[in-house]
Write a protein that holds these residues in place. Structure first.
Motif, PDB file in Angstrom:
ATOM      1  N   LYS A  36       0.827  -1.199   0.000  1.00  0.00           N
ATOM      2  CA  LYS A  36       0.000   0.000   0.000  1.00  0.00           C
ATOM      3  C   LYS A  36       0.866   1.255   0.000  1.00  0.00           C
ATOM      4  O   LYS A  36       1.813   1.371   0.790  1.00  0.00           O
ATOM      5  CB  LYS A  36      -0.913  -0.028   1.228  1.00  0.00           C
ATOM      6  N   VAL A  37       0.529   2.214  -0.856  1.00  0.00           N
ATOM      7  CA  VAL A  37       1.363   3.392  -1.050  1.00  0.00           C
ATOM      8  C   VAL A  37       1.348   4.321   0.165  1.00  0.00           C
ATOM      9  O   VAL A  37       2.348   4.978   0.460  1.00  0.00           O
ATOM     10  CB  VAL A  37       0.937   4.144  -2.324  1.00  0.00           C
ATOM     11  N   TRP A  38       0.240   4.388   0.899  1.00  0.00           N
ATOM     12  CA  TRP A  38       0.071   5.391   1.953  1.00  0.00           C
ATOM     13  C   TRP A  38       0.886   5.110   3.206  1.00  0.00           C
ATOM     14  O   TRP A  38       1.032   5.981   4.066  1.00  0.00           O
ATOM     15  CB  TRP A  38      -1.401   5.492   2.329  1.00  0.00           C
ATOM     16  N   ASN A  39       1.364   3.905   3.385  1.00  0.00           N
ATOM     17  CA  ASN A  39       2.135   3.587   4.583  1.00  0.00           C
ATOM     18  C   ASN A  39       3.205   2.560   4.238  1.00  0.00           C
ATOM     19  O   ASN A  39       3.336   2.145   3.073  1.00  0.00           O
ATOM     20  CB  ASN A  39       1.223   3.089   5.710  1.00  0.00           C
ATOM     21  N   THR A  40       3.963   2.163   5.233  1.00  0.00           N
ATOM     22  CA  THR A  40       5.026   1.179   5.013  1.00  0.00           C
ATOM     23  C   THR A  40       4.713  -0.137   5.718  1.00  0.00           C
ATOM     24  O   THR A  40       5.616  -0.933   5.994  1.00  0.00           O
ATOM     25  CB  THR A  40       6.379   1.725   5.504  1.00  0.00           C
ATOM     26  N   THR A  93       7.434   2.669  -6.873  1.00  0.00           N
ATOM     27  CA  THR A  93       7.110   1.732  -5.792  1.00  0.00           C
ATOM     28  C   THR A  93       7.432   2.303  -4.409  1.00  0.00           C
ATOM     29  O   THR A  93       7.407   1.571  -3.422  1.00  0.00           O
ATOM     30  CB  THR A  93       7.873   0.415  -5.987  1.00  0.00           C
ATOM     31  N   GLU A  94       7.708   3.601  -4.339  1.00  0.00           N
ATOM     32  CA  GLU A  94       7.942   4.231  -3.044  1.00  0.00           C
ATOM     33  C   GLU A  94       6.671   4.164  -2.199  1.00  0.00           C
ATOM     34  O   GLU A  94       5.575   4.395  -2.697  1.00  0.00           O
ATOM     35  CB  GLU A  94       8.363   5.691  -3.223  1.00  0.00           C
ATOM     36  N   ARG A  95       6.843   3.902  -0.908  1.00  0.00           N
ATOM     37  CA  ARG A  95       5.694   3.850  -0.008  1.00  0.00           C
ATOM     38  C   ARG A  95       5.875   4.834   1.133  1.00  0.00           C
ATOM     39  O   ARG A  95       6.899   5.453   1.280  1.00  0.00           O
ATOM     40  CB  ARG A  95       5.503   2.428   0.525  1.00  0.00           C
TER      41      ARG A  95
END
Length: 290
Positions: free
Chosen positions: A101-105, A155-157
């Motif tokens: 998920k993009v919004w968190n790690t 793909t940065e999160r």
């Protein structure tokens, strides 16, 4: 069974695995509780449960997500809600999700049949089969139960979604709620008619939002959704030109609920009894792969 082979199907929610019981509790002062589900005890995460009360500044009560080996049960019991951003409209999106998920790690949760994140030009179509039941405790509460994904440029999160990126929602059930933005079209997928809603989120230059809202919502049943036809339909209305290079990041299932005018009480229950992901053979956008 080959983990990432063609047409691999993995059913997570009807099997009895290592984790007998997991409970996630979200409240106004604790908005983002989460728990990983390692269902076969191999040290890899199949799913993540996330309370996700992203728009609740404060409230009485709580949202409980309980996993008991066979069923995910979600109970929403909130009252006297103060929203952080009334322009965000809904109060939250308690969810179960697979992927990155993009919004968190958190996670990622990748112990399943589909290798995510992956560029759409290289991704085969994905189907999701869900058996669910919604109990409408309040006949007037605005809510939905829907699938969601985020299509991102990299793909940065742990970041906000950016311009030239896309949010796609496929609603299963809803009442007293409509898609955000503008009704731009209608499409039929799998014999079901959907209205297509479109909006640029966070103003001009924000990410694109698409919601596919069925004309015949159902509070219970088993439904199979192939993502490909919905993404291909969304592309017809999109202002973005880079769709094949976007990454499909996650498969999420949750419920948006509440509204700025509906804050005194939010009561809703829903269950997921089966959640099956299948990896198909054709490209998800209908394009030739390299």
């Amino acid at each position: 069974m080959e983990k990432f082979g063609i047409a691999v199907i993995v059913c997570f929610l009807f099997c009895t695995f290592a984790e007998a019981s997991v409970v996630v509790t979200a409240a106004g002062e604790h908005r983002y509780p989460w728990a990983p589900l390692d269902l076969d005890g191999d040290g890899q995460i199949e799913w993540i449960l996330e309370g996700n009360l992203w728009n609740v500044y404060s409230a009485d009560g709580q949202v409980t997500m309980a996993w008991d080996d066979k069923t995910l049960s979600v109970s929403i019991r909130l009252a006297d809600i103060v929203q952080e951003q009334p322009s965000g409209w809904v109060n939250g999106y308690p969810e179960i999700w697979y992927g990155a998920k993009v919004w968190n790690t958190l996670g990622p949760a990748l112990d399943g049949p589909v290798p995510l994140p992956q560029k759409l030009r290289d991704l085969r179509d994905i189907s999701v089969t869900v058996e669910y039941e919604v109990r409408r405790l309040d006949p007037h509460l605005p809510y939905n139960l829907c699938l969601e994904t985020w299509l991102t440029k990299d793909t940065e999160r742990g970041r906000a979604v950016r311009s030239d990126e896309v949010e796609v929602m496929i609603w299963l059930d809803y009442q007293n709620m409509r898609g955000a933005g503008t009704l731009v079209g209608q499409t039929t997928v799998g014999g079901r008619v959907y209205d297509v809603w479109y909006e640029e989120r966070c103003g001009s230059g924000g990410w694109e939002y698409f919601a596919f809202v069925p004309r015949d919502p159902s509070p219970c049943g088993a439904v199979t959704i192939w993502w490909g036809p919905f993404l291909q339909e969304a592309m017809k209305y999109s202002r973005r030109s880079n769709w094949p290079d976007l990454y499909f990041t996650s498969i999420e299932l949750g419920s948006e609920f509440g509204a700025p005018h509906y804050l005194r009480r939010n009561d809703l229950d829903w269950e997921v009894r089966s959640f099956v992901i299948s990896y198909g053979q054709r490209n998800i956008l209908g394009v030739e792969t390299r």
